[in-house]
Design a protein around this motif. Sequence first.
Motif, PDB file in Angstrom:
ATOM      1  N   GLU A 108      17.762  -8.826 -12.083  1.00  0.00           N
ATOM      2  CA  GLU A 108      17.146  -9.865 -13.662  1.00  0.00           C
ATOM      3  C   GLU A 108      16.345  -8.188 -14.218  1.00  0.00           C
ATOM      4  O   GLU A 108      16.082  -8.138 -15.644  1.00  0.00           O
ATOM      5  CB  GLU A 108      15.938 -10.354 -12.556  1.00  0.00           C
ATOM      6  CG  GLU A 108      14.996 -10.901 -13.462  1.00  0.00           C
ATOM      7  CD  GLU A 108      13.444 -12.239 -12.907  1.00  0.00           C
ATOM      8  OE1 GLU A 108      12.710 -12.424 -13.193  1.00  0.00           O
ATOM      9  OE2 GLU A 108      13.879 -11.967 -11.926  1.00  0.00           O
ATOM     10  N   VAL A 109      15.672  -7.557 -13.287  1.00  0.00           N
ATOM     11  CA  VAL A 109      14.644  -6.227 -13.792  1.00  0.00           C
ATOM     12  C   VAL A 109      14.939  -5.347 -14.634  1.00  0.00           C
ATOM     13  O   VAL A 109      14.830  -4.610 -15.575  1.00  0.00           O
ATOM     14  CB  VAL A 109      13.907  -5.600 -12.427  1.00  0.00           C
ATOM     15  CG1 VAL A 109      12.517  -6.842 -12.002  1.00  0.00           C
ATOM     16  CG2 VAL A 109      14.300  -4.940 -12.169  1.00  0.00           C
ATOM     17  N   GLU A 110      16.829  -5.185 -14.099  1.00  0.00           N
ATOM     18  CA  GLU A 110      17.463  -4.137 -15.318  1.00  0.00           C
ATOM     19  C   GLU A 110      18.228  -5.080 -16.582  1.00  0.00           C
ATOM     20  O   GLU A 110      18.035  -4.006 -17.030  1.00  0.00           O
ATOM     21  CB  GLU A 110      18.381  -4.048 -14.244  1.00  0.00           C
ATOM     22  CG  GLU A 110      19.085  -3.023 -13.705  1.00  0.00           C
ATOM     23  CD  GLU A 110      18.226  -1.524 -12.802  1.00  0.00           C
ATOM     24  OE1 GLU A 110      18.865  -0.957 -13.713  1.00  0.00           O
ATOM     25  OE2 GLU A 110      16.934  -1.070 -13.890  1.00  0.00           O
ATOM     26  N   GLN A 189      25.616  -0.057 -20.787  1.00  0.00           N
ATOM     27  CA  GLN A 189      27.003  -1.471 -21.095  1.00  0.00           C
ATOM     28  C   GLN A 189      28.281  -0.262 -20.766  1.00  0.00           C
ATOM     29  O   GLN A 189      29.198  -1.379 -20.279  1.00  0.00           O
ATOM     30  CB  GLN A 189      26.915  -1.633 -22.379  1.00  0.00           C
ATOM     31  CG  GLN A 189      25.695  -2.704 -22.670  1.00  0.00           C
ATOM     32  CD  GLN A 189      26.031  -3.719 -21.873  1.00  0.00           C
ATOM     33  OE1 GLN A 189      26.529  -4.622 -21.093  1.00  0.00           O
ATOM     34  NE2 GLN A 189      24.071  -3.910 -21.435  1.00  0.00           N
ATOM     35  N   PHE A 190      28.803   1.082 -21.007  1.00  0.00           N
ATOM     36  CA  PHE A 190      29.390   1.824 -21.050  1.00  0.00           C
ATOM     37  C   PHE A 190      30.061   1.644 -19.477  1.00  0.00           C
ATOM     38  O   PHE A 190      30.486   1.453 -18.948  1.00  0.00           O
ATOM     39  CB  PHE A 190      28.951   2.962 -21.722  1.00  0.00           C
ATOM     40  CG  PHE A 190      30.617   4.123 -20.941  1.00  0.00           C
ATOM     41  CD1 PHE A 190      31.456   3.957 -22.231  1.00  0.00           C
ATOM     42  CD2 PHE A 190      29.908   5.047 -20.069  1.00  0.00           C
ATOM     43  CE1 PHE A 190      32.719   5.081 -21.186  1.00  0.00           C
ATOM     44  CE2 PHE A 190      31.179   5.896 -19.940  1.00  0.00           C
ATOM     45  CZ  PHE A 190      32.247   5.707 -20.566  1.00  0.00           C
ATOM     46  N   PHE A 228      19.217   6.260  -5.444  1.00  0.00           N
ATOM     47  CA  PHE A 228      18.238   4.575  -4.902  1.00  0.00           C
ATOM     48  C   PHE A 228      19.233   2.849  -5.295  1.00  0.00           C
ATOM     49  O   PHE A 228      19.537   2.500  -4.356  1.00  0.00           O
ATOM     50  CB  PHE A 228      17.123   3.899  -4.747  1.00  0.00           C
ATOM     51  CG  PHE A 228      16.095   5.080  -4.321  1.00  0.00           C
ATOM     52  CD1 PHE A 228      14.937   4.294  -3.260  1.00  0.00           C
ATOM     53  CD2 PHE A 228      15.799   6.612  -4.004  1.00  0.00           C
ATOM     54  CE1 PHE A 228      14.295   4.708  -2.793  1.00  0.00           C
ATOM     55  CE2 PHE A 228      14.912   7.220  -3.783  1.00  0.00           C
ATOM     56  CZ  PHE A 228      13.803   6.422  -2.968  1.00  0.00           C
ATOM     57  N   ALA A 229      19.903   3.159  -6.540  1.00  0.00           N
ATOM     58  CA  ALA A 229      20.829   2.268  -6.639  1.00  0.00           C
ATOM     59  C   ALA A 229      21.533   2.316  -5.220  1.00  0.00           C
ATOM     60  O   ALA A 229      23.000   1.476  -5.544  1.00  0.00           O
ATOM     61  CB  ALA A 229      21.410   2.217  -8.323  1.00  0.00           C
ATOM     62  N   GLY A 234      27.224  -4.070  -2.716  1.00  0.00           N
ATOM     63  CA  GLY A 234      27.697  -5.824  -3.316  1.00  0.00           C
ATOM     64  C   GLY A 234      27.170  -5.487  -4.686  1.00  0.00           C
ATOM     65  O   GLY A 234      27.001  -7.037  -5.549  1.00  0.00           O
ATOM     66  N   ASP A 235      26.823  -4.608  -5.520  1.00  0.00           N
ATOM     67  CA  ASP A 235      26.435  -4.975  -7.127  1.00  0.00           C
ATOM     68  C   ASP A 235      25.641  -3.804  -7.624  1.00  0.00           C
ATOM     69  O   ASP A 235      25.440  -2.866  -7.415  1.00  0.00           O
ATOM     70  CB  ASP A 235      24.651  -6.047  -6.746  1.00  0.00           C
ATOM     71  CG  ASP A 235      24.513  -6.457  -8.599  1.00  0.00           C
ATOM     72  OD1 ASP A 235      24.853  -6.640  -9.351  1.00  0.00           O
ATOM     73  OD2 ASP A 235      23.764  -5.345  -9.190  1.00  0.00           O
ATOM     74  N   ASP A 236      26.493  -3.540  -8.589  1.00  0.00           N
ATOM     75  CA  ASP A 236      26.240  -2.081  -9.345  1.00  0.00           C
ATOM     76  C   ASP A 236      25.525  -1.892 -10.363  1.00  0.00           C
ATOM     77  O   ASP A 236      25.505  -1.232 -11.455  1.00  0.00           O
ATOM     78  CB  ASP A 236      28.003  -1.430  -9.662  1.00  0.00           C
ATOM     79  CG  ASP A 236      29.177  -1.691  -8.505  1.00  0.00           C
ATOM     80  OD1 ASP A 236      28.370  -0.475  -8.043  1.00  0.00           O
ATOM     81  OD2 ASP A 236      29.478  -1.750  -8.546  1.00  0.00           O
ATOM     82  N   THR A 237      24.786  -2.815 -10.805  1.00  0.00           N
ATOM     83  CA  THR A 237      24.230  -2.952 -11.681  1.00  0.00           C
ATOM     84  C   THR A 237      23.026  -1.376 -11.872  1.00  0.00           C
ATOM     85  O   THR A 237      22.913  -1.418 -13.197  1.00  0.00           O
ATOM     86  CB  THR A 237      22.830  -4.536 -11.877  1.00  0.00           C
ATOM     87  OG1 THR A 237      24.263  -5.547 -11.904  1.00  0.00           O
ATOM     88  CG2 THR A 237      22.447  -4.052 -12.591  1.00  0.00           C
ATOM     89  N   ALA A 238      22.002  -1.486 -10.945  1.00  0.00           N
ATOM     90  CA  ALA A 238      21.344   0.135 -11.233  1.00  0.00           C
ATOM     91  C   ALA A 238      21.864   0.898 -10.776  1.00  0.00           C
ATOM     92  O   ALA A 238      21.762   1.960 -11.725  1.00  0.00           O
ATOM     93  CB  ALA A 238      20.453  -0.222 -10.316  1.00  0.00           C
TER      94      ALA A 238
END
Length: 467
Positions: A108-110, A189-190, A228-229, A234-238
């Motif tokens: 959400e915050v990213e 996005q890349f 920290f990301a 389970g998620d690569d957004t950060a």
Amino acid sequence: NMSCCPLIAHRTISAAHPAALLTRLTRTTAAAFSFESTARARPYHSSSSPALSYIYSHPPRPRVTEQSRSWPITRPFPSGITRHLQRTMATSSAPRAPNELLVETVREVEDKYDIEYGGYLSNHFVHGLVAARGIGADPQRLEQFKSAYAEHELFGNTLEPAKPCEFVINDANFLQHLHKRSHFQEYRQFFLEKLKEQSRRDVITKYLPLVFKSFSGSAVHPLIQLGFALDIEGDDTAVASGLAYFCYAIEGVELDSVPVGDYSEIPSDPLQALALLSEDESVQTAPYPDSFQQRLLHSATARSRAYAHAWPAEAVREEDEASLEAAVEQLMRTAVCAFLATGASDFFVLHGVTGAYALHRVLPYVDSLSERARFVGMFWEGFVHVYVAQGKPPVDAAALELRCPLSWEEVSQKMLDTTNDEHMLKIVYVCKKFEEEFGKPDEGIWKSAAALAKTGFVDPKIWTPSS
């Protein structure tokens, strides 16, 4: 909270600006700080110092063998990195399964906020969420931190919405827009697309060596964001944002144009070298009292570079897996010792600690041993010159002898009860992780650094040593 700003090289902060006051405050606090201890404060490199024997009585602990741990690995890792990952997984007390609330909040915050705001401040949302969750924040406390950080204001600046993409970054034009403090969302996005197709390790191994030189260009925040990301399973957004920040940030301090002086008489132990550097009058802090970035940009001399190259001259340049692992452990310990022994109050040295942790998390995802060695050497040289830029605060050996009587649960809960300052949450999280990975019996540096940490804005008073 001023440590959250990249402090762009061309931005000079006036003496009336709160950041100028913080700069002077942190330097004065570090210089005047005196621990209440039964041991008399003494220079770290003094031959009479028990802190000197501390270093040599705490050699790197025996390595965990690959046969003594089991961890499913689907593709070959360099042997030392395999051991590193196995130790991390085996010793961590935090569950490694993805936390649904954390992942949902990070996404959400990213998506909602840009990586910087106010023209020079770094968005710390992900760091704070990971640290708060890592030191025991329950869902209600995590939501409280989220609300507080979303609404926080710093020097009249608030978080800014994410900018829309103007064009598409691809492999053909990847190099054309690097380090211009623009097109963060395009690079994000890349990397989001790349991480859908490839593993974290494949993407980091391929692209990070191309952009790592910018790790210090925004006060170490690209590295901290990425490190920290990587703690979010389970998620690569950060992770995509961390890599994009490396592409966005200006290049770090240019050192290659400055020759390296003779370091044959400088101690190879990094903390001893910092203690000697603190008293070396031939290395002066650049005369920019109101701008950390300007001090950093003008900090490098042949003599200062000699201190940086005295270590890890052997461990890193040999490019031996076991030697590099030992060097990484020594670097992590040195960063925490330097923060603790200079008063546990300098915001920029604190960033050296959280940056060191981030480096520790990133290295296992880089295939090339030579690149990992290069990253370690670059980080240490950056750390040395941050120390110079901050006025070379004195190193008080007595601090390394302190033992905090509180449990980690007490330290963590007290910090969660006291502040939403993400820097304070991060130092507890990082030091606890370091003790799990590198700690030895009766070694107090990790918990003492976390419990004594304070800044020009926040003094949580978690623990006050008594004589």
